[in-house]
Design an enzyme around this catalytic site. Structure first.
Site, PDB file in Angstrom:
ATOM      1  CE  LYS A 179     -21.095 -46.097 110.855  1.00 27.57           C
ATOM      2  NZ  LYS A 179     -21.369 -44.667 111.047  1.00 27.57           N
ATOM      3  CG  HIS A 297     -17.647 -37.965 116.619  1.00 25.29           C
ATOM      4  ND1 HIS A 297     -18.046 -36.930 115.795  1.00 25.29           N
ATOM      5  CD2 HIS A 297     -17.812 -39.111 115.900  1.00 25.29           C
ATOM      6  CE1 HIS A 297     -18.439 -37.435 114.631  1.00 25.29           C
ATOM      7  NE2 HIS A 297     -18.309 -38.744 114.666  1.00 25.29           N
TER       8      HIS A 297
END
Length: 488
Positions: A179, A297
């Site tokens: 992140k 994902h």
């Protein structure tokens, strides 16, 4: 009781009259049908248009997902049409609804190309979902016969081999997503990877939408990330990895990125669900040939899996992805920021991990399923989780899972390495308590507080996130439960 020759002739003549006749009378409804071991079975949640009989609507779904069109065609007589017609064989009202029905439909195995998710889905979720006779349609579950499963390779590596390669046993894997997921330079990105791995995580990973953008091209990211992995391995003596997202615009480009990751020594690559079923299968075949773990994902799945009356249930995607050959798939957290009813999540995890599934209506599993020795897929729990929930995560999800703390690692006030250490200490304390026979669920908060007495990063994390929860009622809940479940 078998039909007489005269009765069969009468039905056949009626069935092939020219013009438009109801699907149920065309042979797509057969309440006496005996399901074969080799049949592909599907359960649809059907919401008929007002005035449409639920049996006719179910027969229409069977017809439009197999051989039918809107009118009788004489060319049916050139085929084994009675065999190739899908048969709706049971229609049940959905509990606590007035306009929804469960339609059980059987398909002959010869309707599907061997080893092809694309061909399977072209029928099962093809044109039928736009059919006017149904107001809404949802694919809830499937049974894939062993004879058809054997035409798929299954997971490229599988959970057991992955544990051996990673030398991680007796606990969940620990990971984190870098992140911010967009905007970092390659060098800064690599630093995040290094700090997380050195602090105690097993994996760092790319997020779904980091591919090769102007702020950081893919090759730069791969080089810095693998440098970070190698440095962390040297510093800790543990096997580590970083999921390299090779998702790209073309298969040629994905192959190039995957090959480069392999040359750098990566043990794992990553793809997104949005690349499509054929591309997923293709990369799974590549991963098995090249001894790589394949992480998937589930980007995009909620566009069609979240709503209860239309689309498809995520458990079906779990089945298709196990057949396709992925090793990891994001499957929910229960306590995190994303959709996830506890019973539904348990059903997803069982679908990915068990070798044989029994019918379990509270978990939404409608069919018995033998997985025919296809390897296990490791579920991934990611999205809004933190170390203060460790006792709940271990209770809900068990050992065989990757727990990914993105913000719960990188958002730590003392830095990324401290965030990783907090998660590792919390996990090991909880696993130890479980192994000692303690009631780690009830005692979880105290176990964490005790561990934090000798781990400053854990104490800081608990102080920061102690009140953070995501308690929303799930939109997709079980139809067969005594009491409603809440996302707590």
């Amino acid at each position: 009781m078998s039909q007489s020759v005269e009765e069969r002739t009468r039905i056949k003549n009626q069935r092939y009259e020219s013009g438009v006749i109801p699907y149920a009378k065309m042979g797509y409804w057969d309440p006496n049908y005996v399901v074969k071991e080799t049949d592909v079975l599907a359960l649809f949640r059907v919401t008929p248009q007002p005035g449409v009989d639920p049996v006719e609507a179910s027969a229409a779904v069977a017809g439009e997902s197999s051989t039918a069109t809107w009118t009788v065609v004489w060319t049916d007589l050139l085929t084994a049409c009675d065999l190739y017609r899908a048969k709706a064989y049971k229609v049940d009202a959905v509990p606590n609804t007035t306009d929804q029905y469960f339609a059980f439909i059987a398909y002959d195995i010869d309707l599907f190309e061997e080893g092809s998710i694309a061909n399977l889905t072209a029928s099962i979720i093809g044109n039928v979902f736009g059919f006017k006779a149904v107001k809404a349609l949802r694919l809830e579950d499937m049974r894939i016969p062993v004879a058809y499963l054997k035409t798929f390779q299954g997971p490229a590596t599988g959970l057991i081999v992955e544990r051996e390669r990673m030398d991680k046993f007796g606990r969940p894997f620990l990971g984190a997503t870098v992140k911010p997921k967009l905007g970092l330079s390659g060098k800064n990105y690599g630093r995040v990877v290094y700090e997380g791995l050195k602090g105690g995580l097993d994996f760092l990973k790319d997020d779904e939408n980091i591919n090769s953008q102007p702020f950081m091209r893919w090759k730069e990211r791969f080089l810095y990330s693998m440098e970070a992995v190698n440095r962390a391995i040297a510093a800790t003596g543990e096997t580590k990895g970083h999921y390299m997202n090779v998702t790209a615009a073309t298969m040629e480009e994905m192959y190039e990125r995957a090959e480069f990751a392999k040359q750098l020594g990566s043990i794992i690559i990553m793809i997104d669900l949005v690349i499509g079923y054929t591309a997923i299968q293709t990369m799974a075949i590549w991963a098995r040939k090249n001894d790589m773990i394949l992480h998937l994902h589930r980007a995009g799945n909620s566009t069609y899996s979240r709503q209860k009356i239309h689309g498809m249930n995520f458990r079906v995607i779990c089945k298709w992805m196990r057949m396709s050959g992925v090793d990891h798939i994001h499957a929910g957290t229960v306590v995190g920021k994303l959709e996830g009813d506890p019973l539904m999540i348990r059903g997803f995890y069982n679908t990915l991990l068990q070798t044989h599934l029994e019918v379990n209506l509270p978990q939404g599993i409608f069919f018995e399923q033998d997985w025919a020795s296809l390897r296990k897929v490791t579920p991934v729990a990611s999205g809004g989780i933190h170390c203060g929930q460790m006792h709940q995560l271990l209770d809900y999800l068990g050992n065989d899972v990757v727990l990914q703390f993105g913000g719960g690692t990188i958002g730590h006030p003392d830095g990324i390495q401290a965030g990783a250490t907090a998660n590792r200490v919390a996990l090991e304390a909880m696993v130890l308590a479980r192994n000692e026979g303690r009631d780690y669920v009830a005692e979880g908060p105290q176990i964490l507080r005790d561990a934090a007495k000798t781990c400053g990063p854990l104490q800081t994390a608990l102080d920061l996130w102690k009140d953070i929860t995501f308690n929303y009622t799930s939109t997709d809940t079980a139809d067969f439960v005594e009491t409603p479940t809440a996302n707590v």
